[in-house]
Write an enzyme that holds these catalytic residues in place. Structure first.
Site, PDB file in Angstrom:
ATOM      1  N   PHE A 190       1.051   5.326   1.022  1.00  0.00           N
ATOM      2  CA  PHE A 190       0.430   6.764   2.261  1.00  0.00           C
ATOM      3  C   PHE A 190       0.781   7.442   0.793  1.00  0.00           C
ATOM      4  O   PHE A 190       2.454   7.608   1.295  1.00  0.00           O
ATOM      5  CB  PHE A 190       0.603   5.461   2.855  1.00  0.00           C
ATOM      6  CG  PHE A 190       0.538   4.886   4.052  1.00  0.00           C
ATOM      7  CD1 PHE A 190      -1.143   4.725   4.471  1.00  0.00           C
ATOM      8  CD2 PHE A 190       0.736   3.079   3.522  1.00  0.00           C
ATOM      9  CE1 PHE A 190      -1.048   3.762   5.013  1.00  0.00           C
ATOM     10  CE2 PHE A 190      -0.168   1.803   3.396  1.00  0.00           C
ATOM     11  CZ  PHE A 190      -1.080   2.166   5.184  1.00  0.00           C
ATOM     12  N   THR A 200       1.381  -1.030  -0.092  1.00  0.00           N
ATOM     13  CA  THR A 200      -0.217  -0.008   0.298  1.00  0.00           C
ATOM     14  C   THR A 200       0.585   1.231   0.248  1.00  0.00           C
ATOM     15  O   THR A 200       2.261   0.492   0.563  1.00  0.00           O
ATOM     16  CB  THR A 200      -0.973   0.259   1.665  1.00  0.00           C
ATOM     17  OG1 THR A 200      -2.269  -1.079   1.578  1.00  0.00           O
ATOM     18  CG2 THR A 200      -1.856   1.395   1.601  1.00  0.00           C
TER      19      THR A 200
END
Length: 283
Positions: free
Chosen positions: A177, A175
């Site tokens: 960010f 992921t």
């Protein structure tokens, strides 16, 4: 002010992946959990928090929903990016085991990313609102047949035992960010790889997008992200979120942005920030 602890807000409960990223990259800041992304943005906008840690892309699930609704009009700026390899563990109460667990709780995306484990053991999956929240719920259930699929940090926070580690189906689950701030802090030019994020609205004309993007190609600018969104529910108005390699002061990108302005009604820079080293590792 001296003695005042700065704060970074994230969406989720303590032990969530967003919490993990905050602790890794901003250990001196107080991590503040928020129930929703809207609450995270509001915390920074109001001054209740100094920064926000927001997931924006996942290598399996794609873009994170709702972020594009808040980001353009928030008045916040992207000042950094961080990538996190997502790891999930099956955890349960102390004394439980793979043999005692019959039901596993987690966020719907986490359950979908751990299908092999669930199928292999015949677990009953139950959707929870948050991966870390699922771990907290298992503690509250106080039932050795209930387990959670959560980040390893959640086991540490809630006192659960890890029964199986790295249970995700894909080992490339990552992921991205972004860190948001009220203050515009631009990375300097000529001091390492930089990412520039911006939004733009194209004019409602034939081939407007093609012409708008042409300047990036002719000036040798690498565009790493381009996503479209409807504006105000209108099918004729489209907003684009784009990211490119380079600094707006670089000659190539400067010329490309200038050419972009000829075919758009608005161009807004969201952030100019250092590229995470992860980009170079996977390129």
């Amino acid at each position: 002010m001296a003695g005042v602890t700065r704060r970074i807000a994230y969406q989720g409960e303590p032990g969530a992946n967003s919490h993990q990223v905050c602790m890794e990259h901003y250990p001196d800041l107080e991590s503040v959990p928020c129930a929703s992304f809207e609450d995270v943005f509001a915390a920074v906008e109001s001054g209740d928090a100094d920064l926000a840690m927001i997931p924006i892309d996942n290598s399996i699930a794609g873009r994170v929903a709702d972020i594009h609704h808040f980001l353009p009009d928030s008045g916040l700026h992207i000042i950094a990016e961080h990538f996190l390899r997502i790891r999930f563990c099956l955890m349960g109460l102390p004394g439980s085991s793979l043999d005692t667990i019959t039901t596993v709780h987690s966020h719907v995306h986490a359950l979908g990313q751990c299908r092999k484990l669930i199928r292999e053991h015949g677990f009953k999956p139950v959707i929870a609102g948050d991966t870390a929240g699922a771990a907290r719920e298992v503690v509250e259930f106080d039932d050795p047949t209930q387990g959670a699929i959560s980040p390893p940090l959640a086991a540490e926070i809630y006192g659960l035992e890890i029964l199986a580690a790295d249970v995700e189906d894909e080992d490339h689950n990552t992921t991205r960010f972004v860190v948001l701030s009220r203050d515009l802090i631009e990375a300097p030019a000529g001091n390492g790889p930089v990412v520039t994020s911006f939004i733009f609205n194209v004019r409602n004309l034939p081939a407007a997008l093609y012409k708008a993007l042409g300047g990036f190609a002719t000036n040798g600018v690498n565009m790493t992200k381009l996503e479209s969104y409807m504006v105000g529910g209108e099918f004729t108005a489209t907003q684009f979120l784009a990211e490119v390699d380079g600094h707006p002061d670089d000659v190539g990108l400067k010329n490309a942005l200038e050419e972009l302005s000829f075919f758009t009604t608005e161009v807004k820079i969201l952030g100019v920030y250092p590229a995470d080293p992860f980009r170079a590792e996977v390129s």
